[in-house]
Design a protein around this motif. Structure first.
Motif, mmCIF file in Angstrom:
data_model
loop_
_atom_site.group_PDB
_atom_site.id
_atom_site.type_symbol
_atom_site.label_atom_id
_atom_site.label_comp_id
_atom_site.label_asym_id
_atom_site.label_seq_id
_atom_site.Cartn_x
_atom_site.Cartn_y
_atom_site.Cartn_z
ATOM 1 N N GLN A 140 0.825 -1.253 0.049
ATOM 2 C CA GLN A 140 -0.098 0.106 0.168
ATOM 3 C C GLN A 140 0.886 1.256 0.201
ATOM 4 O OE1 GLN A 140 -2.227 1.143 3.449
ATOM 5 N NE2 GLN A 140 -3.956 1.249 2.292
ATOM 6 N N ILE A 141 0.288 2.316 -0.655
ATOM 7 C CA ILE A 141 0.865 3.621 -0.506
ATOM 8 C C ILE A 141 0.095 4.454 0.006
ATOM 9 C CG2 ILE A 141 1.875 5.488 -1.975
ATOM 10 C CD1 ILE A 141 2.350 2.688 -4.055
ATOM 11 N N ILE A 142 0.345 5.484 0.924
ATOM 12 C CA ILE A 142 -0.134 6.564 1.380
ATOM 13 C C ILE A 142 0.431 8.018 1.131
ATOM 14 C CG2 ILE A 142 -0.905 7.848 3.326
ATOM 15 C CD1 ILE A 142 -0.696 5.246 4.871
ATOM 16 N N LYS A 143 -0.519 8.928 0.451
ATOM 17 C CA LYS A 143 -0.171 10.097 0.189
ATOM 18 C C LYS A 143 -0.993 11.239 0.702
ATOM 19 C CE LYS A 143 0.755 13.245 -4.003
ATOM 20 N NZ LYS A 143 0.607 13.279 -5.471
ATOM 21 N N VAL A 144 -0.202 12.396 1.356
ATOM 22 C CA VAL A 144 -0.842 13.514 1.898
ATOM 23 C C VAL A 144 -0.439 14.677 1.116
ATOM 24 C CG1 VAL A 144 -0.891 12.347 4.079
ATOM 25 C CG2 VAL A 144 1.078 13.938 3.509
ATOM 26 N N SER A 145 -1.389 15.642 1.044
ATOM 27 C CA SER A 145 -0.899 16.882 0.230
ATOM 28 C C SER A 145 0.141 17.968 1.153
ATOM 29 C CB SER A 145 -2.377 17.497 -0.023
ATOM 30 O OG SER A 145 -2.987 17.886 1.004
ATOM 31 N N GLY A 146 0.231 17.576 2.256
ATOM 32 C CA GLY A 146 0.956 18.575 3.048
ATOM 33 C C GLY A 146 1.400 18.046 4.506
ATOM 34 N N VAL A 147 2.697 18.452 4.893
ATOM 35 C CA VAL A 147 2.881 17.878 6.157
ATOM 36 C C VAL A 147 2.226 18.409 7.204
ATOM 37 C CG1 VAL A 147 5.075 18.230 7.757
ATOM 38 C CG2 VAL A 147 5.316 17.970 5.284
ATOM 39 N N ARG A 148 1.462 19.392 7.314
ATOM 40 C CA ARG A 148 0.606 19.906 8.390
ATOM 41 C C ARG A 148 -0.425 18.787 8.626
ATOM 42 N NH1 ARG A 148 1.014 24.876 11.310
ATOM 43 N NH2 ARG A 148 2.365 26.111 10.200
ATOM 44 N N SER A 149 -0.836 17.981 7.562
ATOM 45 C CA SER A 149 -1.752 17.104 7.900
ATOM 46 C C SER A 149 -1.207 15.842 8.820
ATOM 47 C CB SER A 149 -2.277 16.400 6.699
ATOM 48 O OG SER A 149 -2.866 17.212 5.732
ATOM 49 N N LEU A 150 0.130 15.697 8.800
ATOM 50 C CA LEU A 150 0.618 14.440 9.619
ATOM 51 C C LEU A 150 1.128 15.337 11.133
ATOM 52 C CD1 LEU A 150 2.941 13.418 6.805
ATOM 53 C CD2 LEU A 150 0.939 12.462 7.571
ATOM 54 N N LEU A 151 1.405 16.569 11.085
ATOM 55 C CA LEU A 151 1.758 17.460 12.283
ATOM 56 C C LEU A 151 1.041 18.567 12.577
ATOM 57 C CD1 LEU A 151 4.186 16.904 14.537
ATOM 58 C CD2 LEU A 151 5.342 18.414 13.173
ATOM 59 N N PRO A 152 -0.376 18.304 12.828
ATOM 60 C CA PRO A 152 -0.796 19.522 12.905
ATOM 61 C C PRO A 152 -0.745 20.471 13.979
ATOM 62 C CG PRO A 152 -2.246 17.561 14.088
ATOM 63 C CD PRO A 152 -0.793 17.339 13.158
ATOM 64 N N PHE A 153 0.003 20.325 14.924
ATOM 65 C CA PHE A 153 0.337 21.206 16.057
ATOM 66 C C PHE A 153 1.966 21.621 16.063
ATOM 67 C CE2 PHE A 153 -3.562 19.200 17.885
ATOM 68 C CZ PHE A 153 -4.234 20.441 18.076
ATOM 69 N N VAL A 154 2.504 21.647 14.673
ATOM 70 C CA VAL A 154 3.786 21.974 14.352
ATOM 71 C C VAL A 154 4.143 23.085 15.270
ATOM 72 C CG1 VAL A 154 3.304 23.382 12.552
ATOM 73 C CG2 VAL A 154 5.390 22.275 12.513
ATOM 74 N N PHE A 155 5.485 22.947 15.929
ATOM 75 C CA PHE A 155 6.198 24.166 16.483
ATOM 76 C C PHE A 155 6.639 25.298 15.442
ATOM 77 C CE2 PHE A 155 9.908 26.084 18.194
ATOM 78 C CZ PHE A 155 9.421 26.738 19.222
ATOM 79 N N VAL A 156 5.816 26.149 15.710
ATOM 80 C CA VAL A 156 6.329 27.309 14.527
ATOM 81 C C VAL A 156 6.557 28.432 15.669
ATOM 82 C CG1 VAL A 156 5.486 29.022 12.911
ATOM 83 C CG2 VAL A 156 5.038 26.502 12.647
ATOM 84 N N GLU A 157 7.480 29.380 15.563
ATOM 85 C CA GLU A 157 7.617 30.464 16.573
ATOM 86 C C GLU A 157 8.227 31.594 15.852
ATOM 87 O OE1 GLU A 157 7.090 33.121 18.806
ATOM 88 O OE2 GLU A 157 6.515 31.216 19.909
ATOM 89 N N ASP A 158 7.220 32.226 15.261
ATOM 90 C CA ASP A 158 7.685 33.424 14.153
ATOM 91 C C ASP A 158 8.783 34.449 14.962
ATOM 92 O OD1 ASP A 158 6.563 32.254 11.925
ATOM 93 O OD2 ASP A 158 4.481 33.547 12.500
#
Length: 164
Positions: A140-158
């Protein structure tokens, strides 16, 4: 208290032949990257192929070390290579696969949290999503359109980037 549901959409494929020609080619390149894996301890080879917007494909493979924390996953090997050699390159798609002689891998192997964070940082930096294909050899193969789908609470500190 608020309860918030989170939902992601992803595509699944039963065979590599169901993918577009470009995605299929990227998966085959990820298979090629397995050959350069240095995994004498785990015997678990991981390969990634990264498609850049200009058409170039960059490969990476996991690199182990007897002092385990000193090794690096295939995704980060390839992404850091791009970051150092082509800092303004835009990553469009990543294909990731794995192989071991020790057991059958029956479902796609997904990226670890550290790799997801680095992938998310690339998305943030380039201001565009990165499609990710988790390719199980002969499976099987899984495809997501972006990383945010895999890591919704990504650490981003502008503020760390001086944007105050």
């Amino acid at each position: 208290m608020n309860v918030i549901d989170f939902k992601i959409s992803y595509e699944t494929y039963e065979h590599i032949n169901e993918l577009s020609a470009q995605d299929r080619a990227l998966c085959i390149k990820a298979e090629e990257a397995l050959k350069t894996s240095y995994s004498p301890y785990s015997k678990f080879k991981v390969g990634t192929a990264i498609q850049l917007a200009d058409g170039e494909v960059i490969l990476g493979s996991n690199q182990e070390n007897v002092a385990y924390p000193s090794g690096l996953c295939a995704e980060r090997v390839a992404l850091f290579s791009i970051g150092s050699a082509k800092p303004f390159a835009v990553v469009t798609t990543m294909a990731i696969t794995a192989h071991t002689e020790n057991f059958d891998i029956k479902k796609p192997v997904t990226s670890c949290g550290a790799c997801l964070q680095v992938m998310a940082e690339f998305e943030q930096k380039q201001k565009s999503p990165i499609a990710v294909i988790f390719y199980c050899l002969n499976g099987q193969i899984i495809k997501v359109s972006g990383v945010r789908s895999l890591l919704p609470f990504v650490f981003v500190e502008d503020r760390l980037a001086g944007s105050l």
